[in-house]
Structures are given as C-alpha cells and as structure tokens.
Design an enzyme around this catalytic site. Structure first.
Site, PDB file in Angstrom:
ATOM      1  N   ARG A 132     -32.417 -12.954  18.441  1.00 32.94           N
ATOM      2  CA  ARG A 132     -32.535 -13.727  19.674  1.00 32.94           C
ATOM      3  C   ARG A 132     -31.361 -13.343  20.575  1.00 32.94           C
ATOM      4  O   ARG A 132     -30.465 -12.618  20.166  1.00 32.94           O
ATOM      5  CB  ARG A 132     -32.645 -15.250  19.414  1.00 32.94           C
TER       6      ARG A 132
ATOM      7  N   ALA B  91     -30.998 -12.427  24.928  1.00 32.26           N
ATOM      8  CA  ALA B  91     -31.798 -11.555  25.794  1.00 32.26           C
ATOM      9  C   ALA B  91     -31.620 -10.049  25.523  1.00 32.26           C
ATOM     10  O   ALA B  91     -32.612  -9.345  25.302  1.00 32.26           O
ATOM     11  CB  ALA B  91     -31.508 -11.902  27.253  1.00 32.26           C
TER      12      ALA B  91
ATOM     13  N   ARG C  42     -41.843 -13.560  23.634  1.00 29.13           N
ATOM     14  CA  ARG C  42     -41.077 -14.671  24.226  1.00 29.13           C
ATOM     15  C   ARG C  42     -41.136 -14.503  25.747  1.00 29.13           C
ATOM     16  O   ARG C  42     -41.012 -13.384  26.242  1.00 29.13           O
ATOM     17  CB  ARG C  42     -39.623 -14.687  23.719  1.00 29.13           C
TER      18      ARG C  42
ATOM     19  N   GLN D  77     -27.527 -22.699  18.213  1.00 30.53           N
ATOM     20  CA  GLN D  77     -26.942 -21.347  18.326  1.00 30.53           C
ATOM     21  C   GLN D  77     -25.427 -21.400  18.510  1.00 30.53           C
ATOM     22  O   GLN D  77     -24.731 -20.466  18.137  1.00 30.53           O
ATOM     23  CB  GLN D  77     -27.566 -20.588  19.512  1.00 30.53           C
TER      24      GLN D  77
ATOM     25  N   ASP E 121     -30.715 -15.493  30.508  1.00 33.38           N
ATOM     26  CA  ASP E 121     -31.910 -14.781  30.035  1.00 33.38           C
ATOM     27  C   ASP E 121     -32.699 -14.151  31.176  1.00 33.38           C
ATOM     28  O   ASP E 121     -33.490 -13.240  30.966  1.00 33.38           O
ATOM     29  CB  ASP E 121     -32.822 -15.726  29.260  1.00 33.38           C
TER      30      ASP E 121
ATOM     31  N   LYS F 148     -30.121 -21.076  28.151  1.00 31.94           N
ATOM     32  CA  LYS F 148     -30.504 -22.068  27.133  1.00 31.94           C
ATOM     33  C   LYS F 148     -30.492 -23.482  27.706  1.00 31.94           C
ATOM     34  O   LYS F 148     -29.605 -23.845  28.466  1.00 31.94           O
ATOM     35  CB  LYS F 148     -29.534 -21.946  25.951  1.00 31.94           C
TER      36      LYS F 148
HETATM   37  O1  MRU Z   1     -33.283 -18.853  22.525  1.00 32.24           O
HETATM   38  P1  MRU Z   1     -32.198 -17.819  22.438  1.00 32.24           P
HETATM   39  O2  MRU Z   1     -31.237 -18.048  21.327  1.00 32.24           O
HETATM   40  O3  MRU Z   1     -32.749 -16.414  22.479  1.00 32.24           O
HETATM   41  O4  MRU Z   1     -31.396 -18.021  23.789  1.00 32.24           O
HETATM   42  C1  MRU Z   1     -30.287 -17.216  24.042  1.00 32.24           C
HETATM   43  C2  MRU Z   1     -29.537 -17.615  25.235  1.00 32.24           C
HETATM   44  O5  MRU Z   1     -29.880 -18.537  25.931  1.00 32.24           O
HETATM   45  C3  MRU Z   1     -28.373 -16.750  25.609  1.00 32.24           C
HETATM   46  O6  MRU Z   1     -27.401 -17.506  26.242  1.00 32.24           O
HETATM   47  C4  MRU Z   1     -28.882 -15.672  26.568  1.00 32.24           C
HETATM   48  O7  MRU Z   1     -29.895 -14.924  25.958  1.00 32.24           O
HETATM   49  C5  MRU Z   1     -27.807 -14.753  26.986  1.00 32.24           C
HETATM   50  S1  MRU Z   1     -27.421 -13.640  25.669  1.00 32.24           S
HETATM   51  C6  MRU Z   1     -26.292 -12.537  26.083  1.00 32.24           C
END
Ligand code: MRU
Length: 365
Positions: A53, A55, A90, A203, A244, A255
């Site tokens: 997970r 981005a 996703r 996370q 993202d 998030k």
């Molecule tokens: O649902 P996730 O864990 O994939 O969400 C990740 C995030 O929200 C991160 O902050 C985002 O991808 C930036 S990663 C460099």
C-alpha cells in the site's frame, strides 16, 4: 531502508521470468515476511488487499504486475486485460493508473517477442526513478525542517506530526513525507515525530512507528484525535503528510483524517506540508474536492482490529457493538487553501495551480 541491518526496497524481481517479491505489509510490525507474485492477478490481489500500500508502492507493484502478465502471454488482449484489472484494484492513488499507462506506452508498439524484456526494463526504471525522486523530496523537505529548527530556542526539539504512512514502505525506498525526517535525523537535528495511529488500518501505529523505530528517530504514537490538542498546546512545529492524488489546483487526497489535521493546523498557525512525487499529480482534475474518487472499504476494518496477543499470536477481534453498521471512507481531500506548501522532487511550491505550473512548466497549456 534497513530492517535488522539489511537494506531493502519494498519490491524486487525474483528468480526466473515471472517472479516479483514484495514485503507483506499486512504482517508488520510483528513479522517481517515477503510475498512472491507470479501472475498479474497476484499483483492485483496484493494491491487490493493492502499487502502493498502507499501510492508509489502501489504503482511500482502494478508496473511489475504488467511484466508478470507479459511473461504469461505477450498478446494485446493480455495487455488490455491486465491493465484494466490492475487499474481497478484501488481507485484513489493515481500512481496506479500512471504506472500501468507507462508500461503500456513502453511495450504496446513493440513486436511481441520484445515486449517482456522492455517491460522489465521499464518497471526497473520506474522503481529507480521513484527512489531518486523520494531522495530529492527529502532534500527539499529537509530545508523546511531546518527552518523550523532555526525558529526554536537552543536545546528545543522540532516536533513534527504525520498521518498514515508515507515512508519507505509506501514507496520503493525513502518515502515522501518521511524522507525529510530521515534526512533531518541523519544530519543530527533533534526531531521528534507525533505519529497518528491512523484508524482504521493503523498504518501510523504499525508502519510509520516501525519505520521510525528502525531508523532510530524519536517518535510517539498518538490517537488520531489528539492532533488538535497537541497543536493548541504548542507541541507541533509542522505537519507533513503524503498524498495519493493531487489535483491541478493543489487539493490533495490522503488517508482519511488528513483534512481534520489540516483544519487544526490552520486554526493554530502550524505549517501543513504535503510531500509528493510528480507521479501523484492528476493534471486532468482542475480541482480535487468532490472530484477525486474516494475508496470505500469494508466496514469490517472499522469494527475489527488486528493485533498481537501476549503469547505472540496475531489475532483479529471485534471492537464494536455487534450488529451496528460501519462506514469506511478510506481517504479525504484537503483543500489547497489549508496546505502551506507542496514538497516535490523539483522543489517546494504553493499549493495552487500556478505553484504547480511554475515547477512543471511543461504542463502549461
Ligand atoms: O490506504 P493506504 O495505506 O494505501 O494509504 C496510504 C496513504 O494515504 C499515504 O499517505 C499516501 O499513499 C502517500 S504514500 C507516499
């Protein structure tokens, strides 16, 4: 970054023509495990179920998923099927769509016999480029932390709040929001990180804390709702998060809960920075609020929690009233007006259309 002294990226090529290895993030922080992907459907599943997970990491995995598809069958039909399937895994992180399109562009016009080799080469380039991009984001963001340190009295530490995980696990290496923090720490700055636990998937508590702990960066996990109080009490010097998808006007999806932190930061005059690679910018969206697709995930992620029992077993337990419905929007959009600046591989800019276009002039119409 290192785990137990060994340097890892989040994804690498395995043995043979059709094998990719990823770190299984669903097992962290309790267990370091890898997962081998052999078919494009394995990559799709790893993305959808959040084995990987973040981005940029999702994008890198999708790129390798396209290699796995071509290893099985280098036809146009396979390319279309895998591209469609991977993109649907996703919906919010635009890096996923970007990476699949990059792979299509790299192989589509080649004879079938050349496609696989070209695909592996492009996937490797995407990963190497992501590492360099994150390193540059780190160098630009470091200056912002140094400025915050300069505003502190001698002996005072710089307190940084972050949400979710935008560290090396979310990318290929380094991370976006965490890269400047690693660099500041490595340079000897006295930094301390408030780590939002980031319900429902935790996370922050699981991955960001694991990363920071592994790197020796002082940090404290806080409940998601603590940020406003900490800022009011003068205990946060700056916030830095990842994203993202960033719209052309600087609105940022990240998030769920990021927006509330930005509101609290705005109310308390705390700088709120968003770190991102260019692969996260969606130039087709003039604005993000109301336009960026927000992933709706299973309510079970809200009603249940996974953790380690005292005797070392990993278990999932229900924490909600049985029978109650649960909603689970996974991202929210922070309007650009609440973002102090964007930190990219090309430098720091205002969160606005002009700010982004100044850094990416090739995008001017
Ligand atoms: O649902 P996730 O864990 O994939 O969400 C990740 C995030 O929200 C991160 O902050 C985002 O991808 C930036 S990663 C460099």
């Amino acid at each position: 970054m290192k785990i137990d002294g060994t340097h890892y990226r989040t994804i690498w090529r395995g043995e043979g023509e059709a094998s990719v290895v990823v770190i299984d993030q669903t097992q962290l922080p309790f267990r370091f495990a890898t997962r081998t992907l052999n078919r494009w459907q394995d990559a799709e599943e790893a993305i959808r179920t959040m084995v990987v997970r973040g981005a940029p990491c999702i994008g890198a995995t999708a790129a390798h998923g396209m290699c796995l598809a071509l290893a099985e069958d280098a036809s146009d039909e396979m390319l279309e099927t895998a591209a469609k399937g991977l993109k649907a895994a996703r919906p919010t992180a635009i890096n996923l769509m970007w990476a699949v399109d990059e792979m299509l562009a790299a192989v589509r016009n080649r004879p079938r016999g050349e496609r696989l080799e070209a695909a592996w080469a492009r996937a490797a380039e995407i990963c190497d480029a992501d590492v360099e991009i994150c390193r540059r984001i780190g160098a630009h963001g470091l200056k912002l932390i140094e400025q915050a340190a300069a505003r502190k009295k001698a002996g005072e530490r710089v307190n940084i709040l972050t949400h979710c995980n935008a560290g090396w696990l979310a990318c290929v290496d380094w991370g976006t929001a965490l890269a400047p923090i690693y660099m500041a720490h490595d340079k000897g700055l006295d930094v301390h990180v408030w780590v939002d636990e980031t319900r429902p998937r935790n996370q922050g508590a699981a991955l960001t804390a694991f990363e920071l702990g592994g790197h020796g960066v002082p940090h404290t996990i806080v409940a998601d709702n603590a940020g406003g109080h900490l800022m009011q009490a003068g205990l946060v010097d700056l916030c830095i998060v990842g994203t993202d998808r960033t719209a052309a006007n600087g609105d940022v999806a990240n998030k769920i809960g990021t927006y509330l932190k930005a509101l609290a930061a705005h109310d308390n005059d705390v700088p709120f920075y968003v770190a991102l690679p260019y692969t996260t910018i969606d130039w087709t969206l003039p604005k993000g609020v109301g336009a960026i697709p927000i992933e709706d995930r299973s309510g079970e992620e809200v009603t249940h929690l996974t953790g380690r029992t005292a005797d070392g077993r990993i278990e999932t337990v229900q924490v909600s009233a049985p029978g109650s419905a649960a909603g689970n929007p996974a991202f929210d959009v922070t309007p650009a007006r609440l973002v102090t600046a964007l930190v990219t591989e090309r430098g720091v800019c205002p969160a606005s259309a002009e700010g982004l276009l100044d850094l990416y002039p090739e995008r001017r119409g």
